[in-house]
Write an enzyme that holds these catalytic residues in place. Structure first.
Site, PDB file in Angstrom:
ATOM      1  N   LEU A 209      29.079  29.561  42.952  1.00  0.00           N
ATOM      2  CA  LEU A 209      28.161  30.569  42.434  1.00  0.00           C
ATOM      3  C   LEU A 209      27.796  31.601  43.509  1.00  0.00           C
ATOM      4  CD1 LEU A 209      26.730  31.008  39.723  1.00  0.00           C
ATOM      5  CD2 LEU A 209      24.711  29.932  40.729  1.00  0.00           C
ATOM      6  N   ASP A 210      27.898  32.875  43.164  1.00  0.00           N
ATOM      7  CA  ASP A 210      27.517  33.986  44.058  1.00  0.00           C
ATOM      8  C   ASP A 210      28.379  34.056  45.306  1.00  0.00           C
ATOM      9  OD1 ASP A 210      25.533  34.335  42.201  1.00  0.00           O
ATOM     10  OD2 ASP A 210      23.919  33.582  43.459  1.00  0.00           O
ATOM     11  N   GLU A 211      29.530  33.353  45.324  1.00  0.00           N
ATOM     12  CA  GLU A 211      30.361  33.340  46.520  1.00  0.00           C
ATOM     13  C   GLU A 211      31.729  33.978  46.275  1.00  0.00           C
ATOM     14  OE1 GLU A 211      29.485  32.509  49.483  1.00  0.00           O
ATOM     15  OE2 GLU A 211      27.621  31.424  49.159  1.00  0.00           O
TER      16      GLU A 211
END
EC number: 3.5.1.10
Lengths: 291, 291, 291, 291
Positions: free
Chosen positions: C235-237
Site C-alpha cells: 500500500l502506498d509503495e
C-alpha cells in the site's frame, strides 16, 4: 428573501479604505467592541504609513447581527466621516448573486458550477447566459437556469446587450465572464452597475488582444498564463485580481498551449471569484488589494 | 552598543499570543494609540474565534521610540496580564545577531553572507563557525570572523560543543545551521539558550534522517524539496518555518538531485532566516505562525 | 471492434526496454526504416551507458499500419531477441479502455469525464464503478455506464471484489482509482490483470496511510501534495507516476487542506492517466520512466 | 591547449537540424555505430512529421574520440549533405570559454562564479568585463581576471565597444550579459561573432524596455519574472531560452519586486547558461529548442 449560509450567520465583513492616519485601527476596533462584536480575522495594509492609503478588512462575530446592522452602520458613518474614508459592511451569511456568461468553451463554466455545488463558492447562481446552446443541458443538470442570447452580427451589439441587461437587472450582485467571447460596449458596462470579472487567456500584459496562445507560440515563450481581472472600458487593462502560469516547451503546439492554458484559466478564475465573493478584493484605481 | 538600521529607527514590533478573547485587538490598538504610536502593519490570526489561540504582530511607528520603550512595556504588562497573554516588544532598528554554523558545503553559507551584504537580512553576523576550513577565506572576504571548531570523533561531542557554546555565549540572538552536518546533543540545545534554525535537505516529513537525496532517488519521487525548521531534541521533528520543492525526473541521478536540491535549500533557508529576523515567526507547540 | 481516433491512424508506438548495449538505437531505427516507417518522436534514456538499462519510446508513421503490424512484430521479435529486450507495439489510433472506480468524492471522477469529453484523454470509458450511488446521475449524463457495487462490511472483501472483477473482465485495459476508498486484496490485484492507477492524497512518502490531510495539519507543513502511482500489494509503495504540491499556511484548517488538495489530486491524476494512455510511462522495478 | 573535464573524455555531442525526412534517425544512428560510438542520450524533435523541421541532439561515447573526430566529421558531411542538414560535432570534454559582462549588480555575476567553482557549469571563464569597478575584488577572489571598460557617454559607443571586442576576440566561445546595463550596437553584435546571452528582468514580452519592475508595480501584476534570451539587434526580441516567475502581492513595493526578481534572474540565467554550455539549445529563427 435571501438564501443563508448557516455557518456564517452573525458574521459581518467590514471593508474600510481611504487616507491613512494615526488611530484608525484603534477607532475601528473600539467601534466593533462597543457593538459587542468579536474580531475573527483582521487584515490591514497601508501603501505608505505617511500620507499613504489605508485598507482594512475585518470579519467579526456579533450575536443577532441582523438586528444590530442599522446601529453599526450609523456608528461607522459617524466614526469614519471625519477620516474621509469609504466603507462597506456586509452580512457574510447572505451569499452574493453571481451570473455567469459563457460561450462555447465549458471548462471555466463547469468548474464554477461544480465548485458551487461542492460548497466552495459562497454565492448563489441565478443564471447562466450564453451566446451558444451547447452547454445548456450541463448547466441545467446543476439546477441552474440557462438563457440563450445569440450574438448580434456586426459592430452594433445594442440588441443583444439589451437582452442580457434585462436578464441581469436587479437579479445579480456581480457577473463572471467565463471565457465569454464577446466584447461589451462601454454603454453596457455603465448600465450593468455591478462588478464584472473576466478571465483573459494570457499572462497580462503580455499578448493583449485576440489569439494569445497563437501569439505565445509565435514568440516562443517558456511559460503561458491566465489573468482574472475586473472589466473596464479599456480592454485587457482592468485591475488584475489573480494570475498564474504553467510551463510549456518547444514540443507544445498552439493547440497544446490552449489545452494546458485551460487548466490555468479555470484555476485562476475560480480563485478570483471566491475572493471577490468573500469581499477579499478591494479596488484602488487600476490595482487590487487582495486580503 | 548596537548597530542600527536608520530606515527602521522608531519602529517597534509587538508580538502577542495567548487565549483568544473579545476586545483584545481593540485593547492593543488603543494602547498603541495612547503611546502616540501609528500602526504600519497589523497581522492577526485566531486558531478558533471561540476558545482558540490568538496571535498578532503589529509594527508601529513612534517618535523617540527608545525613550518610550519602558512606558510601553509597563503598559503592555498591565494590559495583557488579565488576558493571560505572552508578548515581546522589539526595536526594529536593532538587528538580531546571527551566528552561522557550516560544514564543507558552501551554498547556504555564501547565500546568507551575500544577502546580508546586499542589505536583505536585518541581522549582524558576528561569526561563522565550521568544522571544516575550506570556506574560511570566502567568509573573511565578507568581513565576517571565521572560527574553526573540528568535529569530535566518537559519540561524545561534549568538547566540541563546549567550544562552540563558548564562542556563542552572550554574542548571538539566534543560530543558523547552514548545512552543518553534526547533530547536537540535547544538552547543547538547552545550554545555547537561543533559537536554532536548521535547513533539512528533504521535504519533511519525507526522508527523515541521513541521505535524503539517495532515498528520494530510490523511491522514485517526481519532486524533491527542502525544509527550514527550528531545532528541537527530536531530530527532524521541530516546527517547520518554510518548505519548497523542485521538479525532477527519472533522468536525474542522486548527484543531480543533490545539486538541484542545493538551490532549493538556500532559497528556503534564506526566507526562513529573514522571517525570523523580522519577528514574523511565532512558535506554537510544534507549529509556526508565519505573518 | 475498436473505436478509432482518425488523427492517429497509421501511427504506431514502440516501447523497448532492457539491458543497454551498443547499436540498439541504430538497429531499431533501421528496422522502422525498412518497414517504411517515418519516426515522429523518439525518446531514449539509459540509466547508465555501461551496464545500465535502456528505455526507448518511438512513435512512427506507417501507411496501412494495420496491414503491416504482423510483419513489424515478427521483425521486432527477431531483432530484439539477441539483445534480451522487452517490447510492446501499439496502434495509437486504438484508444485504451479505462474503467474508473470511485467512492463519494466526485472531483477526480468528474475531471476525468470532462477531459474525456473534451478529447483530452485518448481512451474510451466503458464503465464507472462506485461503492456509492451519489455520482450515478452525473456519470450517466456523460453517456457512461454506472455500476454500483456496495462495499462489503468486515475484512473479507471477496464478494465485492468478485463483483468488480466480473464487470472488468475482458472489458478494460487499465483501471483508475479516482479516490476509491477501499483497499484491494493482493488476490484482486493478481486477478485483475491490467495496470491499476491510484491517486493518493499526500506527497508520498510523506503521510502514508489514512488521514493524510489531518496528519499534514498536525505536522504543520507549508506545502501539501498528491501522488499518482501504480497500485501494488504494498500500500502506498507502488511506482510513482506524477506528483505535485500546493502552498498552504497556518490559516488553513484541515478542511481547507482537503479542499485545496482536491485541486492537486485531480490535476495530478489527469496527467498520470493521459501519460499512461499515451504509452509514455514505463515501469522499471519500483520506478517509472515518463517520456 | 584546452582544459579538459576528465569525466567527459571521449564523449561527443552531435547536433543536427534541417528539413525532416524519412530515415534520418536511422542514418545518423548507423553512422555513429559504424564509427564505434555508443549512444548515451538521444533527443529528437520534429516540428511536423510531414514537411517540418527536424532537430536532434545525440551524445555518444567513443574510445579515442580525438583521433576519430576527423573521420566522423567527414562521414557526417557526406551523409548529411543529401539531406540538406546543418550539424555541429563537439568534444564534450572541452569546456566552452565564457566571458561575463556585468555592471554594478552582483547577483547574477556571483551566482555564475559560485556555480562554476562548484563544478556545475561546464565552462572556463577567461574574463569578467564590467563598466564599474565595484565587483573587481570579488571576481579576482575566484581567480578570474577582471577588466574595467568604462561606459562611453553619449550615443556613440564605438570606443568602449572596440575595447570590449579587443578583449573578447579569439578568447571566448560565448558571452553572458549578467545584468550588463549597456545596449550594444548592431555593429558590435556582428563583430563579436559568438552567441550572446542576456537576462532581461521581466517576463517577456511583458514590460519590454527599461524599468520593468516599476512598470510591473504600476500595472499591478500578481507575478513577476525574468527571461534569458539570445541577443539580437531587436532589443528584447531575441530567441527565449528560459523564463520563470515568482508570486508578488500588493504589499510588495517596486524595491521589493526588484529584490525578489533578482532571485529569479540569477536562477533563470544560470539554467540558460548551463544548457547553452552543454549544447542543449538549438536556435531556429526566433525560437529555441531546448533538449
Amino acid at each position: 428573501m435571501t438564501v443563508q449560509n448557516p455557518a456564517l450567520i452573525d458574521r459581518a465583513c467590514l471593508i474600510v479604505h481611504g487616507p491613512d492616519q494615526p488611530g484608525i485601527v484603534a477607532a475601528l476596533a473600539a467601534l466593533i467592541t462597543r457593538h459587542n462584536g468579536n474580531i475573527v480575522t483582521l487584515d490591514q495594509y497601508s501603501s505608505d504609513p505617511v500620507g499613504g492609503d489605508f485598507f482594512q478588512r475585518v470579519v467579526f462575530h456579533r450575536l443577532d447581527l441582523i438586528a444590530a446592522m442599522g446601529d453599526i452602520e450609523a456608528d461607522l458613518a459617524k466614526t469614519l466621516e471625519p477620516f474621509g474614508m469609504e466603507w462597506t459592511l456586509t452580512d457574510q451569511s447572505v451569499p452574493k448573486r453571481m451570473a455567469i456568461l459563457a460561450s462555447k468553451s465549458d471548462h471555466c463554466l463547469l468548474d464554477l458550477l461544480w465548485r458551487h455545488r461542492r460548497g466552495e463558492l459562497p454565492v448563489t447562481i441565478p443564471m447562466v447566459i450564453s451566446n451558444h446552446t451547447n452547454t445548456a443541458e450541463d448547466v441545467r443538470t446543476f439546477g441552474v437556469p440557462f438563457f440563450h442570447v445569440p450574438s448580434q452580427a456586426g459592430p452594433d451589439k445594442s440588441e443583444s446587450e439589451a437582452a442580457i441587461l434585462k436578464l441581469l437587472e436587479g437579479n445579480v450582485d456581480f457577473v463572471v465572464l467565463a471565457r465569454y467571447m464577446q466584447v461589451f460596449s462601454g454603454d453596457f458596462l455603465e448600465k450593468v452597475g455591478v462588478p464584472v470579472i473576466n478571465i483573459h487567456h494570457s499572462f497580462l500584459p503580455a499578448f493583449i488582444g485576440a489569439g494569445p496562445y497563437r501569439k505565445a507560440k509565435e514568440r516562443g515563450v517558456k511559460l503561458i498564463g491566465a489573468t482574472a481581472h475586473y472589466v473596464t472600458e479599456d480592454l485587457d487593462e482592468g485591475p488584475i485580481i489573480e494570475q498564474d502560469v504553467v510551463r510549456v516547451t518547444h514540443v507544445d503546439t498552439a493547440e497544446d498551449l490552449q489545452r494546458r492554458g485551460a487548466d490555468v484559466e479555470r484555476a485562476v478564475l475560480s480563485r478570483a471569484v471566491a475572493w471577490h465573493a468573500e469581499d477579499r478584493v478591494i479596488r484602488q484605481g487600476n490595482h487590487t488589494i487582495v486580503f
